[in-house]
Motif scaffolding. Structure first.
Motif, PDB file in Angstrom:
ATOM      1  N   ALA A  21       0.862  -1.179   0.000  1.00 44.59           N
ATOM      2  CA  ALA A  21       0.000   0.000   0.000  1.00 44.59           C
ATOM      3  C   ALA A  21       0.896   1.225   0.000  1.00 44.59           C
ATOM      4  O   ALA A  21       1.939   1.245   0.659  1.00 44.59           O
ATOM      5  N   ASP A  22       0.506   2.230  -0.751  1.00 44.32           N
ATOM      6  CA  ASP A  22       1.207   3.509  -0.745  1.00 44.32           C
ATOM      7  C   ASP A  22       0.487   4.434   0.218  1.00 44.32           C
ATOM      8  O   ASP A  22      -0.737   4.582   0.158  1.00 44.32           O
ATOM      9  N   LEU A  23       1.231   5.050   1.112  1.00 42.05           N
ATOM     10  CA  LEU A  23       0.686   5.974   2.102  1.00 42.05           C
ATOM     11  C   LEU A  23       1.085   7.389   1.715  1.00 42.05           C
ATOM     12  O   LEU A  23       2.231   7.633   1.343  1.00 42.05           O
ATOM     13  N   VAL A  24       0.140   8.317   1.813  1.00 41.07           N
ATOM     14  CA  VAL A  24       0.391   9.705   1.442  1.00 41.07           C
ATOM     15  C   VAL A  24       0.068  10.603   2.631  1.00 41.07           C
ATOM     16  O   VAL A  24      -1.021  10.521   3.200  1.00 41.07           O
ATOM     17  N   GLU A  25       1.024  11.443   2.984  1.00 44.16           N
ATOM     18  CA  GLU A  25       0.807  12.491   3.988  1.00 44.16           C
ATOM     19  C   GLU A  25       0.798  13.820   3.262  1.00 44.16           C
ATOM     20  O   GLU A  25       1.757  14.146   2.557  1.00 44.16           O
ATOM     21  N   ILE A  26      -0.258  14.590   3.433  1.00 39.49           N
ATOM     22  CA  ILE A  26      -0.311  15.931   2.862  1.00 39.49           C
ATOM     23  C   ILE A  26      -0.370  16.893   4.033  1.00 39.49           C
ATOM     24  O   ILE A  26      -1.324  16.878   4.808  1.00 39.49           O
ATOM     25  N   HIS A  27       0.645  17.707   4.176  1.00 39.08           N
ATOM     26  CA  HIS A  27       0.783  18.594   5.323  1.00 39.08           C
ATOM     27  C   HIS A  27       0.038  19.904   5.073  1.00 39.08           C
ATOM     28  O   HIS A  27       0.657  20.947   4.867  1.00 39.08           O
ATOM     29  N   LEU A  28      -1.275  19.849   5.128  1.00 39.09           N
ATOM     30  CA  LEU A  28      -2.111  21.038   4.997  1.00 39.09           C
ATOM     31  C   LEU A  28      -2.320  21.628   6.389  1.00 39.09           C
ATOM     32  O   LEU A  28      -1.709  21.176   7.356  1.00 39.09           O
ATOM     33  N   ALA A  29      -3.183  22.641   6.507  1.00 43.57           N
ATOM     34  CA  ALA A  29      -3.457  23.231   7.820  1.00 43.57           C
ATOM     35  C   ALA A  29      -3.880  22.136   8.794  1.00 43.57           C
ATOM     36  O   ALA A  29      -3.466  22.125   9.956  1.00 43.57           O
ATOM     37  N   THR A  30      -4.697  21.219   8.335  1.00 41.74           N
ATOM     38  CA  THR A  30      -5.003  19.990   9.053  1.00 41.74           C
ATOM     39  C   THR A  30      -4.467  18.872   8.171  1.00 41.74           C
ATOM     40  O   THR A  30      -4.864  18.747   7.021  1.00 41.74           O
TER      41      THR A  30
END
Length: 191
Positions: A21-30
């Motif tokens: 599985a590919d995991l994605v973190e997007i560092h937005l305000a939340t």
């Protein structure tokens, strides 16, 4: 990017069957945590902006071509998401996506479809450059263009001094509307 792969991960990758599985973190305000499997996965990464394990939801559709090299160059790729969830869509539509960090991990899952933290490795760390929304009568897709830390190396910094540029960041500000009418023979320095 050099990687330190655990012996358990190397053993799993050399086996006949891998569930990844590919995991994605997007560092937005939340922060937003997504994955490309059919279930929600729990993982505690070193790069997550908050502490503790996070739930990576199965709304991530895929990754474009990933190219790596030993040379210093701009690497970029496209990430595709389902745009049915309005939470992620709202962040990019409100211009909160500009230059936000994106981190990608690949996890080898066990036979129970769970993450073993020793079988996860990071393979991309970059910034959001742009986005595109594609929609049809039955579904919608969000595509983020992400690039490495050198993605904006040749970009001219700053903003334009015109009304359109100002409206993009401050929609109610009309300060540049009359900029062309400003006096042009202003004397600077000693006169």
């Amino acid at each position: 990017m050099p990687r330190k792969l655990s012996s358990g991960l190397i053993t799993s990758l050399s086996g006949k069957k891998q569930i990844v599985a590919d995991l994605v973190e997007i560092h937005l305000a939340t922060a937003v945590y997504l994955n490309n499997s059919f279930l929600n996965l729990s993982y505690d990464s070193d790069t997550a902006p908050d502490s503790g394990a996070n739930t990576y939801k199965g709304q991530f559709l895929g990754i474009g071509n990933v190219e790596e090299s030993r040379d210093i160059r701009v690497n970029s790729m496209a990430l595709a998401f389902t745009a049915v969830d309005f939470t992620t869509l709202a962040f990019v539509l409100n211009n909160e996506y500009i230059d936000r960090r994106v981190v990608l991990y690949r996890a080898v899952l066990d036979e129970n479809y769970a993450i073993d933290s020793t079988k996860v490795f990071q393979y991309f760390d970059g910034r959001i450059k742009d986005f595109v929304i594609n929609e049809s009568p039955t579904t919608a897709f969000l595509s983020l263009s992400v690039g490495s830390q050198f993605a904006d190396y040749d970009k001219l910094s700053g903003r334009r001094t015109n009304s359109d540029s100002q409206q993009r960041f401050f929609s109610n500000d009309v300060g540049f509307e009359f900029a062309p009418q400003i006096q042009t023979d202003i004397k600077w320095g000693r006169t």
